[in-house]
Design an enzyme around this catalytic site. Structure first.
Site, PDB file in Angstrom:
ATOM      1  N   GLU A 177     -11.104  -4.006   5.161  1.00 45.53           N
ATOM      2  CA  GLU A 177     -10.939  -4.426   3.755  1.00 45.53           C
ATOM      3  C   GLU A 177     -10.264  -5.784   3.612  1.00 45.53           C
ATOM      4  OE1 GLU A 177      -9.149  -1.288   1.376  1.00 45.53           O
ATOM      5  OE2 GLU A 177     -10.982  -0.110   1.468  1.00 45.53           O
ATOM      6  N   GLU A 296     -15.639   4.422   4.570  1.00 46.75           N
ATOM      7  CA  GLU A 296     -14.637   5.151   3.769  1.00 46.75           C
ATOM      8  C   GLU A 296     -15.329   5.610   2.502  1.00 46.75           C
ATOM      9  OE1 GLU A 296     -10.748   3.494   3.062  1.00 46.75           O
ATOM     10  OE2 GLU A 296     -10.769   2.436   4.999  1.00 46.75           O
TER      11      GLU A 296
END
Ligand code: AHR
Length: 508
Positions: A177, A296
């Site tokens: 991320e 995720e």
């Protein structure tokens, strides 16, 4: 609500397929976050713990869940992690501040313990690298420690630490991320794209055939979404195999219809990343296709509004293994969760890896109490069923369904479905969600050329109380039950999908 009849239908035909399912679609994620590792999978003093301190009750549940790829060690955690802290004699391992979760990391669990866990549950490791505070040098040092057979300082260090055989890690995430301003070492797309390319190039100098995942966006709603993927891939298209996607959903402002339609976002996210990656491929005149690692995904009440496993809130800052993100899932959450699984299967042609975030305690299908029991959350059941019966080839399912209007996604089908055919046995499993809160949805499925004659099972997850949950005191309050009135005759399957339900219909 339209005037169309209140029933849904579709046709299954073995000549119309999406793709074989990559088993790694049923992956999960172990992060050093809260109690996922400590008192989750690892608790040396627990009555069921093995010699390495892994909880036996959790190992059994993880095997039952059927997880394949296991992503580790983060998440946000990895962007400040020093892998060297987690190897070697435990008494010499340092305690460190974990900036991501304002916790203290004891490093009593690290790479070797993780590989032991993966081997015991029969999974494949998916190792995330720190490209937040660290870079190329530390990535290839970890790779050498983990994968090189011996004869060098780092590989011999692993041997000296008791791991003679290399870990053989094939699948690596190039950071986590890094598009997110919350990420330690957050970067622009150009900065990250270059770092990902340099890291990938160096890693491939050691092992050319690794599978590498570049960071995509943390959510479709990120302002930089799509531009981020395009820029990053223009730096590293030829050097990576997958681009990542992350998505979490929760019910907001009591808008349950929109929550139940969350997979509309999942599917459009996937399709938009595919379009962006293919656009870069076209610009580069490349025949190569970048696949997707949805590494995720889950239901997660990011506003903290879900009940927690223990009823307690988060602990003190800088605590060891505090109770963080311990969402206790309802039946409604499990139905949405099932719909997210359907979305992944429906795109199995490009989604080759997916990781349910996370595995134990932290937004997880498995819950534990320190020194106490382990139990299945409501979301455990759809995942275990999909992993067990969703192996084979995804059939092309194009439902004709009644629709309704949702605030967030506009007009949405009430039926969300997919089907997977086991190529060896010819058995077909239909996974279906009825998004209608109050009405049964009758379903007709025409079966062409599949040679199916028997309904083996119609398993339903639904409840008169859509907010029912499994708890330590009542761990099996919510379990699947057998559906009523499901029949197969003359190539036509008829079923009734209960309101707000997840359905698994197995045909042989
Ligand atoms: O899974 C919880 C967190 O969600 C992860 O650490 C991070 O990558 C994401 O934002």
């Amino acid at each position: 609500m339209s005037d169309a009849p209140h029933s849904a239908r579709f046709t299954l035909d073995p000549d119309f397929t999406i793709s074989p399912v990559d088993p790694r679609l049923f992956g999960s994620f172990v992060e050093h976050l809260g109690r996922c590792v400590y008192t989750g999978i690892h608790e040396p003093g627990h009555p069921t713990a093995d010699a390495e301190g892994l909880r036996g009750d959790v190992l059994d549940l993880v095997r039952e869940l059927g997880v394949t790829a296991l992503r580790y060690p983060g998440g946000n955690f990895v962007s400040g992690y020093r892998w060297e802290d987690g190897v070697g004699p435990k008494e010499e391992r340092p305690r460190r501040l974990d900036l991501a979760w304002r916790s203290t990391e004891t490093n009593q669990f690290g790479l070797s313990e993780f590989i032991d866990f993966v081997r015991k549950v029969g999974g494949e490791p998916m190792m995330a690298l720190n490209l937040g505070t660290r870079g190329v040098a530390e990535a290839i040092e970890l790779q050498e420690y983990a994968n090189h057979p011996g004869g060098t300082e780092l590989s011999e260090r692993r041997v000296a630490h008791g791991d003679k055989d290399p870990f053989g890690i094939r699948l690596w995430c190039l950071g986590n991320e890094l598009d997110g301003p919350w990420q330690t070492g957050h970067k622009t797309a150009d900065e990250y794209g270059r770092l990902a390319a340099e890291t990938a190039r160096a890693m491939r100098q050691i092992e050319p055939d690794l599978e590498l995942v570049a960071c995509g966006s943390s959510a479709q709603k990120m302002e930089t979404f799509a531009a981020w993927e395009a820029t990053v891939l223009s730096h590293c298209y030829d050097l990576v195999d997958h681009v990542s996607l992350h998505a979490y959903y929760y019910e907001q402002n009591g808008d349950r219809d929109s929550f139940l339609a969350s997979a509309v976002d999942t599917e459009s996210f996937i399709e938009n990343v595919v379009a962006t990656a293919d656009h870069i491929g076209a610009r580069l005149k490349s025949d190569k296709r970048i696949n997707l690692s949805f590494d995720e995904w889950n239901v997660w009440y990011q506003d903290g509004s879900a009940p927690t496993l223990s009823g307690e809130g988060r602990g003190e800052d800088w605590a060891e293994a505090p109770r963080l993100l311990e969402d206790n899932y309802s039946v409604t959450d499990a139905v949405v969760f099932g719909s997210l699984l359907i979305a992944l299967l429906r795109h199995a042609d490009r989604v080759k890896v997916a990781c349910l975030a996370q595995l134990v305690n932290v937004i997880a299908p498995i819950a534990t109490e320190p020194g106490g029991a382990a139990w299945r959350q409501t979301t455990f059941h759809p995942f275990a069923q999909a992993s067990r019966y969703g192996r084979g080839t995804v059939l092309d399912v194009r439902p004709a369904s009644p629709r309704h209007t949702t605030e967030r996604y506009g007009e949405v089908d009430l039926l969300h479905a997919t089907a997977v055919r086991d190529e060896e046995t010819g058995a077909v499993t239909i996974f279906a969600v009825n998004r209608d809160l109050t009405r049964v949805l009758p379903l007709d499925v025409t079966l062409h050329g599949l040679g199916l004659s028997e309904v083996v099972e119609h398993s339903v997850l639904a409840d008169a109380d859509p907010d029912a949950r499994n708890t330590a005191a009542d761990p099996d309050r919510v379990t699947p039950h057998e559906g009523a009135g499901t029949a197969l005759a003359d190539g036509l399957l008829t079923a009734r999908l209960e309101p707000l339900s997840w359905n698994v219909i197995r045909l042989a």
